[in-house]
Design an enzyme around this catalytic site. Structure first.
Site, mmCIF file in Angstrom:
data_model
loop_
_atom_site.group_PDB
_atom_site.id
_atom_site.type_symbol
_atom_site.label_atom_id
_atom_site.label_comp_id
_atom_site.label_asym_id
_atom_site.label_seq_id
_atom_site.Cartn_x
_atom_site.Cartn_y
_atom_site.Cartn_z
ATOM 1 N N ARG A 108 47.704 36.798 38.017
ATOM 2 C CA ARG A 108 46.506 36.878 38.866
ATOM 3 C C ARG A 108 46.862 36.640 40.332
ATOM 4 N NH1 ARG A 108 43.371 32.600 35.563
ATOM 5 N NH2 ARG A 108 41.676 32.730 37.084
ATOM 6 N N ARG A 119 38.071 43.302 45.387
ATOM 7 C CA ARG A 119 39.435 42.813 45.190
ATOM 8 C C ARG A 119 40.476 43.866 45.569
ATOM 9 N NH1 ARG A 119 37.886 38.732 41.153
ATOM 10 N NH2 ARG A 119 39.653 37.536 40.420
ATOM 11 N N ARG A 163 40.443 23.567 34.936
ATOM 12 C CA ARG A 163 39.067 24.096 35.002
ATOM 13 C C ARG A 163 38.414 24.213 33.625
ATOM 14 N NH1 ARG A 163 37.771 29.538 38.208
ATOM 15 N NH2 ARG A 163 39.440 30.458 36.953
ATOM 16 N N ARG A 211 38.696 29.087 29.934
ATOM 17 C CA ARG A 211 38.956 30.518 29.928
ATOM 18 C C ARG A 211 40.336 30.820 29.363
ATOM 19 N NH1 ARG A 211 37.279 32.500 35.896
ATOM 20 N NH2 ARG A 211 39.134 33.759 35.486
ATOM 21 N N LYS A 256 35.595 29.695 44.823
ATOM 22 C CA LYS A 256 34.547 30.671 45.139
ATOM 23 C C LYS A 256 33.292 30.435 44.295
ATOM 24 C CE LYS A 256 37.250 34.163 44.008
ATOM 25 N NZ LYS A 256 38.477 33.426 43.593
#
Ligand code: ADP
Ligand code: ADP
Ligand code: ZN
Length: 215
Positions: free
Chosen positions: A172, A87, A126, A161, A13
């Site tokens: 998540r 969400r 990431r 992160r 996203k």
């Protein structure tokens, strides 16, 4: 044009939102980025949400709806891209009401479909530039020169992160399937849903999104 990018953690996203900002002058509204900024600046709210975020759970609807409401007054350029919001169904209802109160509406909800194994791979590789926010990946999007950001030339500023670990990712994903995936049916019923294959390369996914927004 106002759009939502909907998809599980790691679907791409943020990556695609950055492209839409660069190519179409749209404005990205990422509640994840706003919450991380609140943590860095040490606001009361930032402190309140830190542990929840690190565990991979959702912060309260009240907080994220408040963040979005503040931003909707800013100039929208080519329109807003909602990234990581809504969400929950309550957030989706609130967004509809907020847009309506501004005389605006939602044009499309792009659901980025990526299977779970690919998500784990994307999330665990990431990292981002701490200076400009550009996103990278250990395998799929390496910087041209090691340790230097392609976009802003900052050196040694890459960061990962705290919630991009396998355990928080499981939480998540659970939150996505339990609380967020009902939005797929919700927006289908509102005739806003565009489903695209999010599994290809970044350029291919961008082309799918352009196609969905044109059609
Ligand atoms: P991802 O890259 O996994 O999609 P985000 O950067 O969008 O993650 O969000 C990171 C974390 O911030 C979430 O796990 C959650 O704790 C919190 N968060 C972000 N957006 C929302 C939202 N709309 N509602 C509730 N919590 C949110
Ligand atoms: P989200 O915002 O949905 O959590 P990101 O845009 O941050 O996802 O992407 C997660 C990771 O996967 C990043 O490291 C990014 O560079 C990488 N990535 C994004 N899109 C693709 C793609 N189409 N193919 C491979 N890797 C991708
Ligand atoms: Zn940078």
């Amino acid at each position: 044009m106002n759009i939502i990018l909907l998809g599980p953690p790691g679907a791409g996203k943020g990556t695609q939102a950055h492209r839409l900002v660069a190519e179409r002058g749209m404005v990205q509204l990422s509640t994840g980025d706003m919450l991380r900024a609140a943590r860095v600046s040490g606001t009361e709210m930032g402190k309140q949400v830190a542990a929840v975020m690190d565990a991979g759970k959702l912060v309260t609807d009240e907080i994220v709806i408040g963040l979005i409401a503040e931003q909707l007054d800013s100039a929208s350029g080519g329109g807003f891209i909602f990234d990581g919001f809504p969400r929950t169904l309550a957030q989706a209802d609130a967004l509809g009401a907020l847009l309506e109160s501004k005389g605006a509406s939602l044009d499309a909800v792009v659901e980025m479909q990526v299977d779970d194994e690919a998500l784990v791979e994307r999330i665990t590789g990431r990292f981002t530039c701490g200076e400009c926010g550009e996103g990278y990946h250990d395998t799929f999007k390496k910087p041209a020169v090691e340790n230097i950001c392609d976009k802003c030339d900052a050196e040694g500023k890459f960061k990962r992160r705290p919630d991009d670990n396998e355990e928080a990712l499981r939480t998540r994903l659970m939150a996505y399937y339990k609380d967020t995936s009902p939005l797929i049916g919700y927006y289908y019923a509102k005739n806003k849903l565009k489903r695209i294959d999010g599994l290809g390369e970044i350029d291919e996914v961008a082309a799918h999104i352009s196609g969905a927004l044109a059609g």
